[in-house]
Design a protein around this motif. Structure first.
Motif, mmCIF file in Angstrom:
data_model
loop_
_atom_site.group_PDB
_atom_site.id
_atom_site.type_symbol
_atom_site.label_atom_id
_atom_site.label_comp_id
_atom_site.label_asym_id
_atom_site.label_seq_id
_atom_site.Cartn_x
_atom_site.Cartn_y
_atom_site.Cartn_z
ATOM 1 N N GLU A 635 2.826 -2.713 23.860
ATOM 2 C CA GLU A 635 1.801 -1.807 23.112
ATOM 3 C C GLU A 635 2.253 -0.832 22.651
ATOM 4 O O GLU A 635 3.138 -0.099 23.242
ATOM 5 N N ASN A 636 1.926 -0.898 21.760
ATOM 6 C CA ASN A 636 2.320 1.013 21.167
ATOM 7 C C ASN A 636 0.788 1.191 20.524
ATOM 8 O O ASN A 636 0.692 1.218 18.730
ATOM 9 N N SER A 637 -0.081 1.637 20.532
ATOM 10 C CA SER A 637 -0.943 2.115 20.283
ATOM 11 C C SER A 637 -0.643 3.127 19.246
ATOM 12 O O SER A 637 0.097 3.684 19.927
ATOM 13 N N GLY A 638 -2.392 3.953 17.732
ATOM 14 C CA GLY A 638 -1.958 4.557 17.375
ATOM 15 C C GLY A 638 -1.431 4.442 15.853
ATOM 16 O O GLY A 638 -2.497 5.203 15.180
ATOM 17 N N SER A 639 -1.481 3.459 15.456
ATOM 18 C CA SER A 639 -2.008 2.411 14.338
ATOM 19 C C SER A 639 -2.303 1.298 13.755
ATOM 20 O O SER A 639 -1.225 0.370 14.251
ATOM 21 N N ILE A 640 -2.120 0.712 12.691
ATOM 22 C CA ILE A 640 -2.957 -0.732 12.263
ATOM 23 C C ILE A 640 -1.890 -0.976 11.196
ATOM 24 O O ILE A 640 -3.154 -0.583 10.166
ATOM 25 N N LEU A 641 -1.261 -1.391 11.045
ATOM 26 C CA LEU A 641 -0.031 -2.119 9.745
ATOM 27 C C LEU A 641 -1.389 -2.788 9.207
ATOM 28 O O LEU A 641 -0.841 -4.195 9.440
ATOM 29 N N VAL A 642 -1.959 -3.026 7.259
ATOM 30 C CA VAL A 642 -2.570 -4.382 7.299
ATOM 31 C C VAL A 642 -1.948 -4.599 6.727
ATOM 32 O O VAL A 642 -1.914 -3.836 5.092
ATOM 33 N N LYS A 643 -1.501 -5.751 6.267
ATOM 34 C CA LYS A 643 -1.282 -6.653 4.505
ATOM 35 C C LYS A 643 -1.983 -7.298 4.235
ATOM 36 O O LYS A 643 -3.086 -8.251 5.097
ATOM 37 N N VAL A 644 -2.537 -6.552 2.646
ATOM 38 C CA VAL A 644 -4.132 -7.213 2.155
ATOM 39 C C VAL A 644 -3.461 -7.969 0.979
ATOM 40 O O VAL A 644 -2.383 -7.605 0.299
ATOM 41 N N LYS A 645 -3.920 -8.813 0.220
ATOM 42 C CA LYS A 645 -4.482 -9.244 -1.120
ATOM 43 C C LYS A 645 -5.414 -8.805 -1.921
ATOM 44 O O LYS A 645 -7.017 -9.856 -1.677
ATOM 45 N N THR A 646 -5.243 -7.970 -2.617
ATOM 46 C CA THR A 646 -6.713 -7.537 -3.422
ATOM 47 C C THR A 646 -6.474 -6.756 -5.144
ATOM 48 O O THR A 646 -6.098 -5.486 -4.389
ATOM 49 N N LYS A 647 -7.346 -6.936 -5.330
ATOM 50 C CA LYS A 647 -7.186 -5.866 -7.112
ATOM 51 C C LYS A 647 -8.616 -4.410 -6.279
ATOM 52 O O LYS A 647 -8.033 -3.611 -7.270
ATOM 53 N N ASP A 648 -9.424 -5.456 -5.624
ATOM 54 C CA ASP A 648 -10.529 -3.838 -5.606
ATOM 55 C C ASP A 648 -9.602 -3.266 -3.607
ATOM 56 O O ASP A 648 -10.713 -3.244 -3.021
ATOM 57 N N ILE A 649 -8.800 -2.052 -4.008
ATOM 58 C CA ILE A 649 -8.412 -1.863 -2.390
ATOM 59 C C ILE A 649 -9.580 -0.642 -2.579
ATOM 60 O O ILE A 649 -9.992 -0.599 -1.315
#
Length: 814
Positions: A635-649
């Motif tokens: 566990e290393n809380s602090g940030s969440i890295l999110v991989k997304v796929k969309t043109k409407d950010i």
């Protein structure tokens, strides 16, 4: 006499408006460029010099080399500052800082994330004497739970209320601090900038007695007149007394053992005034400047001013024929050469004065863009200071004398009898000094284009390197990866928030970890030991990640597998990168091998099994080679890295924010993009490229003005020759070729001189990058082609004009 000089000078300027305008504009650009660069250079050179003890303050640092890995640190162990005062009487004072994250600070219903928060020793403001608006710098931090803040911070929390005695709550650490002092702000040209200074008296880390725990930037003040090199020579004693026992405990090896293996370590002292321009350790409090760029820009400023003066000479000389009769009549009426020189120098000084006024207007107009480019905050007051006004006056005098000297002596040398008979004065003058004058003007043109070509090559190479870095495969996917910040503020709901994000079809994957391979992030370096060689340590970067980290960032495994929740033993498993495999000497089969890690302050080691090898990825900038790295599941809380796929950010981020608001949190929703963080790492190089591009364009423009002047002069000089050639059957093309080829030869000469120097200079610049381009031949060909094309375009007007002139007119008057 002076009034007469000025009257005639003004009359001549009005009579030749176009010529005067070109002259003034060329000088103005050179002076304006010089002024802007001077503002930047002087600001860089004055960092930290405003402190009264600046010449006696030194920052301590640690430099080590362990199994080929270099570790240079500016943050040191907690007890070192006190030990320096105890052991060395030449140390008058010592003080420390401790940067401990970005807490959320609350007063009433106002909560802000403070990214300029720092713990300091109680004597900090006695070493760094920043003026206080309220409170006493000697006692403001002498009690636990006290804090000094800037005036802007006080207004942010308390409005117009008196901040003294008010209580600020650090919600991140559930602690409360009383405001006991207010400063206006930390001066801009300081190597650190903080808004909240909390006392270190009740900071637990500050009480540690571990010298090899690098967390505290440490400064000492030496007695007046003491040579810091003498103290630096004594610092190995500190290593032997305190660092060696700790290394023996933690690493199982003495410093003597380490040095036998070609390892090195020791403390050093760095003058406070050298930190900004001469310090490049990885753990700086802020991004520093670079003395190399100060040298480069100072040189460019000098060259720009010199090129502008050269243009003035060429343009004034080119207009000499128009002043011939005036010179002849003045000499017949009794004017001596000294008076004529005075007249022409006064005109030059007047032109320089107008150019200076125009240059100041250009500087004022360009200041906002210049500030944006350099990250500075210059204003009109930066120019209007006493030294600036005096400097501008001296600059005007020098430019006028330098730029007007050659034309003055040239014009005053015309022979009056021949001039009044109607001869060509330039031909008369050149009959005695034609070759020397021609050589001088040729040298000036070669010099102008020599500088221009170097700047063109430099700009091209910088942009090539930037393009290379942006397009290089860095070992992970930086596109469409969003970093959601401060997720530790969600506490036990952090995992729930991540799971909720995954319900969105636009979200591909999500990983919880505060170790981000680009931009500001956690860095943890410590030694590990291969189980088959337990006394051989390798210093590695450590990442604590979850099982989604590798696939979220699109990293590739060279061998083995990723972490998995299905394997309970993965809590004692590691993934290492290819560089770690080489450092450990496990090229044949690293899978299943054991790595020993230190897990507590007593040097206790625990074995971890290698389950995978990830392909090397850049977790530092391309200035540095990829080093060994170990990933541990946890566990290393602090940030969440999110991989997304969309043109409407924008719509996706709005959805994230809405989901964030549904959870109780002290922190506002914050985010960044991995690709933007990547670009920000190379912002300095981007700015250097932009500045070089601007200067290259300006230099070429000014050089073209000079080339235009010389082409005008040459066309006037060869009027009779061109007339005879046309009568004898020469075509327009022949005449254009005759006038152009000499200038093309000069520019080609400038290329041949500039190429090796440009190659050497840019190779030296590229040495700062572990991953770099090779300078291609076509870069020099491009610079040459550009210079030759510009020369043809500039000279073509005068060439065509001379070629189309009626030969009868030139033969009748020459």
């Amino acid at each position: 006499m002076l009034q007469n000089y000025l009257t005639i000078a003004l009359r001549n300027l009005r009579r030749h408006k176009a010529f005067s305008a070109i002259n003034i504009f060329g000088l103005a650009i050179g002076i304006a460029t010089c002024l802007l660069i001077t503002l930047y250079v002087l600001d860089e050179l004055t960092y930290d010099r405003h402190f009264s003890k600046a010449d006696r303050i030194y920052r301590m640092g640690f430099s080590g080399k362990f199994n080929g890995q270099v570790l240079d640190a500016t943050a040191l162990g907690a007890p070192l500052a006190r030990q320096m005062r105890v052991d060395y009487p030449e140390v008058e004072e010592s003080t420390r800082l401790r940067v401990s994250g970005n807490p959320f600070v609350t007063y009433g219903n106002r909560t802000f994330k403070e990214d300029k928060f720092v713990y300091v020793d109680s004597n900090f403001f006695q070493v760094f004497d920043i003026p206080f608006l309220k409170g006493d710098p000697k006692t403001a931090l002498s009690q636990p739970n006290t804090m000094v803040i800037t005036q802007a911070t006080a207004r942010k929390y308390f409005g117009n209320q008196d901040p003294m005695g008010k209580m600020l709550q650090l919600k991140s650490w559930n602690n409360t601090y009383k405001v006991t002092g207010v400063i206006e702000k930390v001066p801009a040209n300081t190597h650190f900038h903080f808004d909240l200074f909390a006392t270190m008296l009740n900071h637990e880390d500050a009480k540690q007695q571990i010298f090899a725990n690098f967390n505290f930037p440490t400064y000492i003040v030496l007695k007046k007149g003491y040579d810091y090199k003498q103290l630096e020579a004594k610092l190995p004693t500190i290593v032997n007394r305190f660092i060696e026992p700790e290394f023996k405990q933690y690493l199982g090896a003495t410093t003597a053992d380490l040095r036998k293996a070609d390892n090195q370590m020791g403390f050093f002292l760095q003058p406070l005034t050298d930190i900004h321009l001469h310090s490049h350790q990885y753990d700086q409090l802020e991004a520093n400047g670079d003395i190399r760029y100060v040298y480069i820009f100072s040189t460019i400023a000098g060259f720009m001013l010199l090129i502008a003066c050269i243009n003035f000479m060429n343009l004034s000389t080119a207009g000499a024929a128009k002043r011939a009769k005036e010179v002849g009549i003045r000499k017949v009426l009794g004017s001596v050469k000294e008076q004529l020189v005075g007249q022409f120098l006064s005109e030059s000084m007047l032109l320089a004065g107008f150019a200076l006024l125009l240059a100041v207007l250009i500087v004022i107009f360009c200041l906002p863009a210049f500030n944006s480019l350099t990250g500075k905050t210059f204003s009109i007051f930066s120019i209007a200071q006493g030294w600036s006004v005096a400097g501008l006056a001296v600059l005007c005098l020098l430019v006028g004398l330098l730029a007007g000297s050659y034309p003055a002596f040239f014009l005053s040398s015309f022979k009056p009898i021949a001039v009044l008979k109607g001869g060509n004065p330039t031909m008369q003058l050149l009959s005695g000094s034609r070759q020397s004058g021609l050589r001088l003007r040729s040298v000036l043109v070669v010099f102008q284009f020599f500088i221009s070509i170097i700047l063109v090559v430099g700009t091209t190479v910088v942009y090539q390197q930037l393009t290379f870095m942006q397009n290089k495969k860095i070992g992970f996917d930086k596109e469409q990866v969003i970093v959601i910040h401060d997720t530790y503020a969600l506490r036990k709901n952090e995992q729930a928030f991540r799971n909720q994000l995954l319900q969105d079809s636009r979200v591909v994957r999500a990983s919880i970890s505060d170790y981000i391979p680009v931009g500001p992030t956690n860095y943890d370096y410590s030694p590990v030991f291969p189980e088959d060689h337990p006394t051989q340590n390798v210093v590695m970067g450590h990442y604590r990640v979850d099982e989604e980290y590798v696939p979220t960032l699109g990293m590739e495994l060279a061998q083995g597998r990723n972490f998995s929740r299905d394997f309970g033993t993965d809590s004692l498993a590691v993934i290492i990168n290819e560089s770690a495999v080489k450092s450990l000497g496990w090229q044949k089969d690293p899978l299943g091998k054991k790595i020993l890690r230190i897990v507590d302050g007593n040097g206790t080691k625990r074995a971890y099994t290698v389950i995978g090898v990830v392909k090397d990825f850049h977790f530092k900038s391309l200035h540095e080679k990829i080093g060994p790295l170990i990933m541990i599941m946890g566990e290393n809380s602090g940030s969440i890295l999110v991989k997304v796929k969309t043109k409407d950010i924008a719509d996706l981020l709005a959805s994230f924010k809405k989901q964030w608001s549904a959870f109780p949190s002290d922190a506002p929703f914050g985010y960044s993009f991995i690709d933007q963080r990547f670009e920000s790492v190379y912002r300095v190089e981007q700015k250097i490229g932009q500045i070089l591009g601007i200067f290259a364009s300006l230099t070429i423009f000014i050089a073209c003005l000079g080339l235009f002047g010389l082409a005008t002069f040459t066309a006037q000089q060869r009027n009779r020759e061109f007339g005879i050639r046309k009568v004898l059957g020469a075509s327009v093309t022949n005449i254009i070729g005759l006038l152009s080829k000499d200038f093309l030869a000069l520019v080609l000469t400038a290329n041949l001189i500039a190429w090796p120097i440009a190659y050497y200079a840019m190779n030296r610049w590229l040495e700062d990058f572990a991953y770099r381009i090779s300078i291609a031949w076509w870069v020099f060909a491009l610079a040459a082609a550009l210079a030759l094309l510009i020369t043809l375009v500039t000279v073509s007007y005068q060439a065509v004009k001379a070629a189309l002139a009626n030969p009868v007119t030139s033969l009748k008057t020459e």
